[in-house]
Design a protein around this motif. Structure first.
Motif, PDB file in Angstrom:
ATOM      1  N   GLN A 272     -47.476 -74.781  31.612  1.00 49.91           N
ATOM      2  CA  GLN A 272     -48.011 -75.040  32.946  1.00 49.91           C
ATOM      3  C   GLN A 272     -48.435 -76.511  32.996  1.00 49.91           C
ATOM      4  O   GLN A 272     -49.544 -76.877  32.627  1.00 49.91           O
ATOM      5  N   TRP A 273     -47.508 -77.369  33.443  1.00 51.98           N
ATOM      6  CA  TRP A 273     -47.779 -78.798  33.445  1.00 51.98           C
ATOM      7  C   TRP A 273     -48.910 -79.161  34.401  1.00 51.98           C
ATOM      8  O   TRP A 273     -49.696 -80.069  34.132  1.00 51.98           O
ATOM      9  N   SER A 274     -48.990 -78.465  35.516  1.00 52.51           N
ATOM     10  CA  SER A 274     -50.057 -78.679  36.492  1.00 52.51           C
ATOM     11  C   SER A 274     -50.169 -77.430  37.345  1.00 52.51           C
ATOM     12  O   SER A 274     -49.442 -76.443  37.134  1.00 52.51           O
ATOM     13  N   GLU A 275     -51.070 -77.437  38.320  1.00 54.40           N
ATOM     14  CA  GLU A 275     -51.201 -76.287  39.210  1.00 54.40           C
ATOM     15  C   GLU A 275     -49.945 -76.083  40.045  1.00 54.40           C
ATOM     16  O   GLU A 275     -49.699 -74.987  40.549  1.00 54.40           O
ATOM     17  N   LEU A 276     -49.125 -77.132  40.181  1.00 54.82           N
ATOM     18  CA  LEU A 276     -47.954 -77.063  41.040  1.00 54.82           C
ATOM     19  C   LEU A 276     -46.633 -76.952  40.287  1.00 54.82           C
ATOM     20  O   LEU A 276     -45.613 -76.602  40.885  1.00 54.82           O
ATOM     21  N   PHE A 277     -46.636 -77.232  38.982  1.00 53.46           N
ATOM     22  CA  PHE A 277     -45.373 -77.336  38.250  1.00 53.46           C
ATOM     23  C   PHE A 277     -45.426 -76.534  36.959  1.00 53.46           C
ATOM     24  O   PHE A 277     -46.344 -76.689  36.152  1.00 53.46           O
ATOM     25  N   MET A 278     -44.434 -75.652  36.765  1.00 56.98           N
ATOM     26  CA  MET A 278     -44.351 -74.815  35.571  1.00 56.98           C
ATOM     27  C   MET A 278     -42.915 -74.800  35.068  1.00 56.98           C
ATOM     28  O   MET A 278     -41.972 -74.812  35.849  1.00 56.98           O
ATOM     29  N   GLN A 279     -42.732 -74.772  33.732  1.00 55.20           N
ATOM     30  CA  GLN A 279     -41.416 -74.654  33.122  1.00 55.20           C
ATOM     31  C   GLN A 279     -41.472 -73.658  31.966  1.00 55.20           C
ATOM     32  O   GLN A 279     -42.522 -73.448  31.360  1.00 55.20           O
ATOM     33  N   SER A 280     -40.307 -73.066  31.662  1.00 54.42           N
ATOM     34  CA  SER A 280     -40.235 -72.149  30.532  1.00 54.42           C
ATOM     35  C   SER A 280     -38.822 -72.142  29.966  1.00 54.42           C
ATOM     36  O   SER A 280     -37.858 -72.492  30.653  1.00 54.42           O
ATOM     37  N   ILE A 281     -38.713 -71.737  28.703  1.00 56.97           N
ATOM     38  CA  ILE A 281     -37.430 -71.562  28.046  1.00 56.97           C
ATOM     39  C   ILE A 281     -37.491 -70.228  27.300  1.00 56.97           C
ATOM     40  O   ILE A 281     -38.515 -69.894  26.695  1.00 56.97           O
ATOM     41  N   SER A 282     -36.406 -69.439  27.358  1.00 58.44           N
ATOM     42  CA  SER A 282     -36.427 -68.125  26.727  1.00 58.44           C
ATOM     43  C   SER A 282     -35.039 -67.751  26.233  1.00 58.44           C
ATOM     44  O   SER A 282     -34.023 -68.245  26.730  1.00 58.44           O
ATOM     45  N   VAL A 283     -35.007 -66.874  25.260  1.00 59.62           N
ATOM     46  CA  VAL A 283     -33.758 -66.308  24.753  1.00 59.62           C
ATOM     47  C   VAL A 283     -33.784 -64.812  25.027  1.00 59.62           C
ATOM     48  O   VAL A 283     -34.858 -64.197  25.096  1.00 59.62           O
ATOM     49  N   PHE A 284     -32.594 -64.222  25.200  1.00 57.17           N
ATOM     50  CA  PHE A 284     -32.563 -62.804  25.537  1.00 57.17           C
ATOM     51  C   PHE A 284     -31.393 -62.105  24.851  1.00 57.17           C
ATOM     52  O   PHE A 284     -30.406 -62.727  24.456  1.00 57.17           O
ATOM     53  N   TYR A 285     -31.548 -60.792  24.749  1.00 60.62           N
ATOM     54  CA  TYR A 285     -30.487 -59.904  24.264  1.00 60.62           C
ATOM     55  C   TYR A 285     -30.476 -58.656  25.143  1.00 60.62           C
ATOM     56  O   TYR A 285     -31.539 -58.082  25.434  1.00 60.62           O
ATOM     57  N   THR A 286     -29.297 -58.242  25.605  1.00 61.19           N
ATOM     58  CA  THR A 286     -29.177 -57.022  26.393  1.00 61.19           C
ATOM     59  C   THR A 286     -28.037 -56.175  25.839  1.00 61.19           C
ATOM     60  O   THR A 286     -27.046 -56.704  25.331  1.00 61.19           O
ATOM     61  N   ASN A 287     -28.197 -54.863  25.962  1.00 64.86           N
ATOM     62  CA  ASN A 287     -27.153 -53.930  25.558  1.00 64.86           C
ATOM     63  C   ASN A 287     -26.907 -52.956  26.698  1.00 64.86           C
ATOM     64  O   ASN A 287     -27.840 -52.366  27.241  1.00 64.86           O
TER      65      ASN A 287
ATOM     66  N   ILE B   7     -29.544 -67.778  26.750  1.00 63.93           N
ATOM     67  CA  ILE B   7     -30.733 -68.604  26.863  1.00 63.93           C
ATOM     68  C   ILE B   7     -30.919 -68.998  28.328  1.00 63.93           C
ATOM     69  O   ILE B   7     -29.939 -69.207  29.049  1.00 63.93           O
ATOM     70  N   ASN B   8     -32.180 -69.051  28.771  1.00 62.79           N
ATOM     71  CA  ASN B   8     -32.505 -69.409  30.147  1.00 62.79           C
ATOM     72  C   ASN B   8     -33.548 -70.510  30.189  1.00 62.79           C
ATOM     73  O   ASN B   8     -34.493 -70.521  29.381  1.00 62.79           O
ATOM     74  N   LEU B   9     -33.397 -71.423  31.125  1.00 58.34           N
ATOM     75  CA  LEU B   9     -34.388 -72.459  31.416  1.00 58.34           C
ATOM     76  C   LEU B   9     -34.890 -72.226  32.833  1.00 58.34           C
ATOM     77  O   LEU B   9     -34.094 -72.078  33.773  1.00 58.34           O
ATOM     78  N   SER B  10     -36.213 -72.207  33.014  1.00 57.98           N
ATOM     79  CA  SER B  10     -36.802 -71.908  34.324  1.00 57.98           C
ATOM     80  C   SER B  10     -37.802 -72.974  34.735  1.00 57.98           C
ATOM     81  O   SER B  10     -38.482 -73.568  33.889  1.00 57.98           O
ATOM     82  N   SER B  11     -37.888 -73.211  36.049  1.00 53.25           N
ATOM     83  CA  SER B  11     -38.857 -74.150  36.610  1.00 53.25           C
ATOM     84  C   SER B  11     -39.381 -73.606  37.931  1.00 53.25           C
ATOM     85  O   SER B  11     -38.670 -72.896  38.651  1.00 53.25           O
ATOM     86  N   SER B  12     -40.607 -73.941  38.238  1.00 57.63           N
ATOM     87  CA  SER B  12     -41.208 -73.593  39.516  1.00 57.63           C
ATOM     88  C   SER B  12     -42.054 -74.774  39.976  1.00 57.63           C
ATOM     89  O   SER B  12     -42.881 -75.280  39.204  1.00 57.63           O
ATOM     90  N   TYR B  13     -41.822 -75.216  41.215  1.00 54.77           N
ATOM     91  CA  TYR B  13     -42.549 -76.393  41.702  1.00 54.77           C
ATOM     92  C   TYR B  13     -42.952 -76.193  43.158  1.00 54.77           C
ATOM     93  O   TYR B  13     -42.130 -75.806  43.997  1.00 54.77           O
ATOM     94  N   GLN B  14     -44.237 -76.419  43.435  1.00 56.11           N
ATOM     95  CA  GLN B  14     -44.764 -76.337  44.796  1.00 56.11           C
ATOM     96  C   GLN B  14     -44.756 -77.750  45.380  1.00 56.11           C
ATOM     97  O   GLN B  14     -45.623 -78.566  45.093  1.00 56.11           O
ATOM     98  N   PHE B  15     -43.730 -78.041  46.210  1.00 57.19           N
ATOM     99  CA  PHE B  15     -43.615 -79.388  46.778  1.00 57.19           C
ATOM    100  C   PHE B  15     -44.783 -79.709  47.699  1.00 57.19           C
ATOM    101  O   PHE B  15     -45.317 -80.814  47.692  1.00 57.19           O
ATOM    102  N   SER B  16     -45.140 -78.744  48.541  1.00 50.84           N
ATOM    103  CA  SER B  16     -46.212 -78.929  49.511  1.00 50.84           C
ATOM    104  C   SER B  16     -46.734 -77.552  49.897  1.00 50.84           C
ATOM    105  O   SER B  16     -46.329 -76.538  49.330  1.00 50.84           O
TER     106      SER B  16
END
Length: 422
Positions: free
Chosen positions: A204-219, A235-244
């Motif tokens: 959680q870089w700030s109240e407005l910006f978040m990032q994550s990285i994850s690995v997954f397995y499904t069957n 593998i997944n890379l995710s971001s969330s940003y509140q511009f305004s």
């Protein structure tokens, strides 16, 4: 002595155990808690001019009634939400489609200073036709789909900004073999199980910006006319940003590798085709959200792996746009549009007719009669194109290709319920 339980009994037993545990947790505890109950009643009258989405249309008036009751229990560290719904779906012209959809759910969340533990469980019995666009593409069947899903999740914050996140899921779908109308309804569905594990890191870089990285397995495992087993890694890379205050962006992009083994029964007991392959692909889930004083919108693009009752794991690409405009305090309007492409994740869908496209556009007008009553009028145009409709063709024509117009009037009641603190 050997005792054999039917799938239906097994499902019912699992569901009862899950909800008995949930009810015990709901009713236990001596700490200060807030209890609540509320309910909704949704009813709709509609006309669909091509219920089966076939090249030989048959229309019907449809009446839907869905009462739902919700229970809540909240403390400083623990939240529990339970729901139960038992409805009615009646077709005046196609009586074999009459049904009583059911849905039962439980969601719990337990919080400490650094960790969050969650659990979601759902059990439903509903017509497979209700999920045809996302699942099999077969709108002609009157089979029921029973689905059980359980999803635990956990997060641990080890610094002010960083957290370890993890989740797992298990789901199982079984289909009834009901058929009627002299064989015009097709129920060649495969029961399937889907299991997945996801582990990652979030910052959680700030109240407005978040990032994550994850690995997954499904069957994904399917049994029936087609026996299929797919293992996917990625593998997944995710971001969330509140511009305004009005604009928000959320996005996930990643890659996957899928190993698939498929056994197709050509002549029962005599001839079976076996195929193994490995495919690669990308995954995405990107959304842009806007909320103004009167206008709000949601635009999304996604590509995901979706379990299918047609015998194989599918890859779906979807583009959607939802617009809503508040005309007056009580009157609003909007439109929802989507385009979806479905293909086999293994790249082999010629024999099963899995490859298809679905288009939908639906404008609507909502009128808030009172604080608790809402009336809606809507129209929906749906179209499905299948590259190979031979697998689901019968006396009513190819059910893999068709379009329909749906006109609907609905009245919804929302009972605010009761809340008690102790």
């Amino acid at each position: 002595m050997k005792t054999i339980f039917s799938k239906q009994e097994s499902y019912a037993s699992r569901a009862r155990i899950a909800f008995i545990i949930g009810a015990f947790a709901f009713c236990s505890g001596i700490d200060a808690a807030e209890w609540g109950v509320n309910a909704t009643i949704n009813q709709a009258l509609s006309y669909n001019d091509n219920v089966r989405m076939s090249q030989n249309p048959q229309g019907s008036v449809i009446y839907d009634l869905t009462p739902t009751i919700n229970f809540t229990r909240k403390t400083e560290v623990w939240d529990i939400v339970g729901m139960a719904s038992y409805g009615l779906q009646h077709y005046t012209e196609i009586e074999q489609f009459n049904n009583n959809p059911q849905h039962y759910g439980l969601i719990t969340a337990y919080r400490t200073e650094r960790s969050n533990l969650g659990l979601s469980a759902n059990y439903s019995i509903a017509p497979s036709q209700n999920f045809a666009e996302q699942d099999t593409g077969n709108f002609s069947s009157n089979a029921d789909r029973k689905n059980l899903s359980v999803t635990p999740s956990y997060s641990y914050r080890f610094t002010e900004l960083d957290s370890l996140i993890g989740s797992a899921s298990y789901s199982k779908s079984t289909y009834s073999n009901g058929g009627s109308n002299n064989g015009a309804d097709f129920n060649n569905f495969n029961d399937n199980e889907n299991k997945s594990v996801n582990i990652g890191w979030q910052r959680q870089w700030s109240e407005l910006f978040m990032q994550s990285i994850s690995v997954f397995y499904t069957n994904y495992e399917s049994t029936g006319q087609v026996n299929s087993n797919s293992d996917s890694y990625g593998i997944n890379l995710s971001s969330s940003y509140q511009f305004s205050e009005k604009w928000q962006f959320s996005g996930t992009i990643g890659g996957r590798i899928t190993d698939t083994s498929t056994e197709t029964v050509i002549i029962p007991g005599l001839l079976t085709a076996i195929e193994q392959n490995t495919t690669e692909g990308f995954l995405a889930d990107v959304g842009v959200h806007y909320k103004g004083e009167r206008l709000s919108s949601n635009f999304g693009v996604s590509r995901s792996l979706v379990p299918s009752g047609q015998g194989q794991l599918t890859e779906q690409t979807r583009v959607s746009l939802d617009l809503s405009y508040q005309i007056t305090e009580r009157l609003s309007s909007g439109v929802a549009a989507s385009y979806q492409e479905t293909d086999s994740a293994s790249g082999d869908d010629d024999s099963l007719g899995i490859s298809r496209t679905n288009t939908r556009i639906s404008p609507h007008v909502d009128w808030k009669l009172t604080q608790d009553w809402l009336m809606s009028a809507s129209y929906a145009y749906r179209k499905q194109d299948s590259g190979n409709s031979a697998a689901i063709t019968g006396s009513r024509g190819a059910t893999g290709n068709g379009d329909s117009n749906i006109f609907m009037l609905s009245i919804n009641y929302n009972w605010p319920g009761l809340s008690i603190s102790r």
